[in-house]
Design a protein around this motif. Sequence first.
Motif, PDB file in Angstrom:
ATOM      1  N   ARG A  10      -9.839  58.486  74.717  1.00 23.51           N
ATOM      2  CA  ARG A  10      -9.592  59.814  75.282  1.00 23.51           C
ATOM      3  C   ARG A  10     -10.602  60.781  74.685  1.00 23.51           C
ATOM      4  NH1 ARG A  10      -3.395  61.151  74.274  1.00 23.51           N
ATOM      5  NH2 ARG A  10      -3.806  62.750  75.833  1.00 23.51           N
ATOM      6  N   VAL A  11     -11.295  61.511  75.542  1.00 30.52           N
ATOM      7  CA  VAL A  11     -12.292  62.496  75.115  1.00 30.52           C
ATOM      8  C   VAL A  11     -11.776  63.876  75.497  1.00 30.52           C
ATOM      9  CG1 VAL A  11     -14.677  63.259  75.326  1.00 30.52           C
ATOM     10  CG2 VAL A  11     -14.138  60.820  75.441  1.00 30.52           C
ATOM     11  N   PHE A  12     -11.565  64.724  74.495  1.00 23.48           N
ATOM     12  CA  PHE A  12     -11.034  66.072  74.697  1.00 23.48           C
ATOM     13  C   PHE A  12     -12.166  67.078  74.581  1.00 23.48           C
ATOM     14  CE2 PHE A  12      -7.743  63.381  72.964  1.00 23.48           C
ATOM     15  CZ  PHE A  12      -6.602  63.719  73.678  1.00 23.48           C
ATOM     16  N   PHE A  13     -12.161  68.071  75.462  1.00 28.57           N
ATOM     17  CA  PHE A  13     -13.241  69.044  75.416  1.00 28.57           C
ATOM     18  C   PHE A  13     -12.783  70.400  75.930  1.00 28.57           C
ATOM     19  CE2 PHE A  13     -13.397  66.506  79.210  1.00 28.57           C
ATOM     20  CZ  PHE A  13     -13.587  67.394  80.246  1.00 28.57           C
ATOM     21  N   ASP A  14     -13.432  71.435  75.430  1.00 27.87           N
ATOM     22  CA  ASP A  14     -13.208  72.828  75.832  1.00 27.87           C
ATOM     23  C   ASP A  14     -11.765  73.291  75.696  1.00 27.87           C
ATOM     24  OD1 ASP A  14     -15.846  73.085  76.316  1.00 27.87           O
ATOM     25  OD2 ASP A  14     -15.686  73.470  78.450  1.00 27.87           O
ATOM     26  N   LYS A  15     -10.967  72.595  74.877  1.00 22.97           N
ATOM     27  CA  LYS A  15      -9.581  72.980  74.579  1.00 22.97           C
ATOM     28  C   LYS A  15      -8.666  72.986  75.801  1.00 22.97           C
ATOM     29  CE  LYS A  15     -10.916  75.904  70.646  1.00 22.97           C
ATOM     30  NZ  LYS A  15     -10.574  74.906  69.630  1.00 22.97           N
ATOM     31  N   THR A  16      -9.169  72.523  76.945  1.00 17.69           N
ATOM     32  CA  THR A  16      -8.368  72.571  78.169  1.00 17.69           C
ATOM     33  C   THR A  16      -8.352  71.248  78.918  1.00 17.69           C
ATOM     34  OG1 THR A  16     -10.279  73.312  79.480  1.00 17.69           O
ATOM     35  CG2 THR A  16      -8.867  75.025  78.510  1.00 17.69           C
ATOM     36  N   GLU A  33      -0.241  69.163  78.024  1.00 15.18           N
ATOM     37  CA  GLU A  33      -0.875  68.709  79.259  1.00 15.18           C
ATOM     38  C   GLU A  33      -2.231  69.380  79.435  1.00 15.18           C
ATOM     39  OE1 GLU A  33      -1.475  66.466  82.525  1.00 15.18           O
ATOM     40  OE2 GLU A  33       0.172  66.301  81.078  1.00 15.18           O
ATOM     41  N   ARG A  34      -3.208  68.602  79.837  1.00 18.89           N
ATOM     42  CA  ARG A  34      -4.559  69.116  80.027  1.00 18.89           C
ATOM     43  C   ARG A  34      -5.042  68.798  81.434  1.00 18.89           C
ATOM     44  NH1 ARG A  34      -8.404  69.526  75.115  1.00 18.89           N
ATOM     45  NH2 ARG A  34      -7.002  69.783  73.355  1.00 18.89           N
ATOM     46  N   GLU A  35      -6.121  69.452  81.810  1.00 18.60           N
ATOM     47  CA  GLU A  35      -6.754  69.156  83.089  1.00 18.60           C
ATOM     48  C   GLU A  35      -7.496  67.825  82.986  1.00 18.60           C
ATOM     49  OE1 GLU A  35      -9.328  72.373  83.988  1.00 18.60           O
ATOM     50  OE2 GLU A  35      -7.725  73.877  84.043  1.00 18.60           O
ATOM     51  N   HIS A  36      -7.575  67.118  84.124  1.00 21.44           N
ATOM     52  CA  HIS A  36      -8.276  65.837  84.188  1.00 21.44           C
ATOM     53  C   HIS A  36      -9.319  65.912  85.306  1.00 21.44           C
ATOM     54  CE1 HIS A  36      -4.434  64.862  82.232  1.00 21.44           C
ATOM     55  NE2 HIS A  36      -5.117  63.931  81.597  1.00 21.44           N
ATOM     56  N   ALA A  61      -5.703  59.272  86.307  1.00 19.92           N
ATOM     57  CA  ALA A  61      -5.716  57.862  85.911  1.00 19.92           C
ATOM     58  C   ALA A  61      -6.946  57.580  85.049  1.00 19.92           C
ATOM     59  CB  ALA A  61      -5.714  56.963  87.136  1.00 19.92           C
ATOM     60  N   PRO A  62      -6.795  56.810  83.970  1.00 14.69           N
ATOM     61  CA  PRO A  62      -7.969  56.472  83.159  1.00 14.69           C
ATOM     62  C   PRO A  62      -9.017  55.718  83.962  1.00 14.69           C
ATOM     63  CG  PRO A  62      -5.936  55.934  81.986  1.00 14.69           C
ATOM     64  CD  PRO A  62      -5.548  56.269  83.395  1.00 14.69           C
ATOM     65  N   MET A  63     -10.276  56.003  83.679  1.00 11.75           N
ATOM     66  CA  MET A  63     -11.380  55.289  84.311  1.00 11.75           C
ATOM     67  C   MET A  63     -11.504  53.894  83.685  1.00 11.75           C
ATOM     68  SD  MET A  63     -15.468  55.989  83.941  1.00 11.75           S
ATOM     69  CE  MET A  63     -15.371  57.701  84.434  1.00 11.75           C
ATOM     70  N   LEU A  64     -11.493  52.862  84.505  1.00 12.49           N
ATOM     71  CA  LEU A  64     -11.744  51.513  84.013  1.00 12.49           C
ATOM     72  C   LEU A  64     -13.255  51.323  83.922  1.00 12.49           C
ATOM     73  CD1 LEU A  64     -10.866  48.704  83.162  1.00 12.49           C
ATOM     74  CD2 LEU A  64     -10.737  48.077  85.589  1.00 12.49           C
ATOM     75  N   VAL A  65     -13.773  51.319  82.707  1.00 15.57           N
ATOM     76  CA  VAL A  65     -15.222  51.252  82.510  1.00 15.57           C
ATOM     77  C   VAL A  65     -15.711  49.839  82.805  1.00 15.57           C
ATOM     78  CG1 VAL A  65     -17.102  51.540  80.855  1.00 15.57           C
ATOM     79  CG2 VAL A  65     -15.113  53.070  80.778  1.00 15.57           C
ATOM     80  N   SER A  66     -16.676  49.732  83.693  1.00 18.11           N
ATOM     81  CA  SER A  66     -17.267  48.430  84.011  1.00 18.11           C
ATOM     82  C   SER A  66     -18.747  48.379  83.680  1.00 18.11           C
ATOM     83  CB  SER A  66     -17.059  48.091  85.487  1.00 18.11           C
ATOM     84  OG  SER A  66     -17.763  49.000  86.317  1.00 18.11           O
TER      85      SER A  66
END
Length: 199
Positions: free
Chosen positions: A60-66, A129-132, A137-142
């Motif tokens: 999980r990468v959090f940014f800009d406090k929102t 709760e934050r904006e996405h 849904a989490p991105m499945l990294v390929s």
Amino acid sequence: QDHGAADCFNANYKENHIYPCPANTGLFLFWNAGSRYIVAMNLERITVEFHAEEDRLLMRVFFDKTSEIQFWLTRRLVNRIWPVLLQMAQAKPDIQLQPNLEARKALLGFQHEKALQEVKFTQSTQEPEREHPLGSAPMLVSKVRTRRNQQGQTVLSLSPHEGNGVDLALGDTLLHGVLKLMQTTASKAQWDLALAVPT
């Protein structure tokens, strides 16, 4: 165009989260399928957790406090990108100037331990709760690509099989922090992967 970001971290650590210092935030970069930059965000912190029901790591990468973006990392992907990330950590000029492989490994191990002393690790906490911006849904990294930007940082490009992906600009300290989070969490997952930093 590459966007740079200095990284600096507070001392003391436990596990799960890493935080950049407020005055030297990292830069979080979106990009679309055509590799054109859309927007840049200030990195707040990164977490990595194991989800047994999915048998995947959740970054999980959090940014800009929102806002936040979530990524699923499979065992296969972690096993593939670990040596690539180590190569990026070892690509620093001062390491490459060492006269032999053993000396390069020793300096990499020293810099890894030094970086971890500068990182602030903390336990997981309940998040509001934050904006996405790329969906809930989490991105499945390929697909994962790495490169160096003009500031000498490691740019980690994470993308799904189709659709939008993300660039993360990681300075040396943050790169070592991410390596530690992945190593610790994969061990808790009991994936039996040889994720080690040479010493």
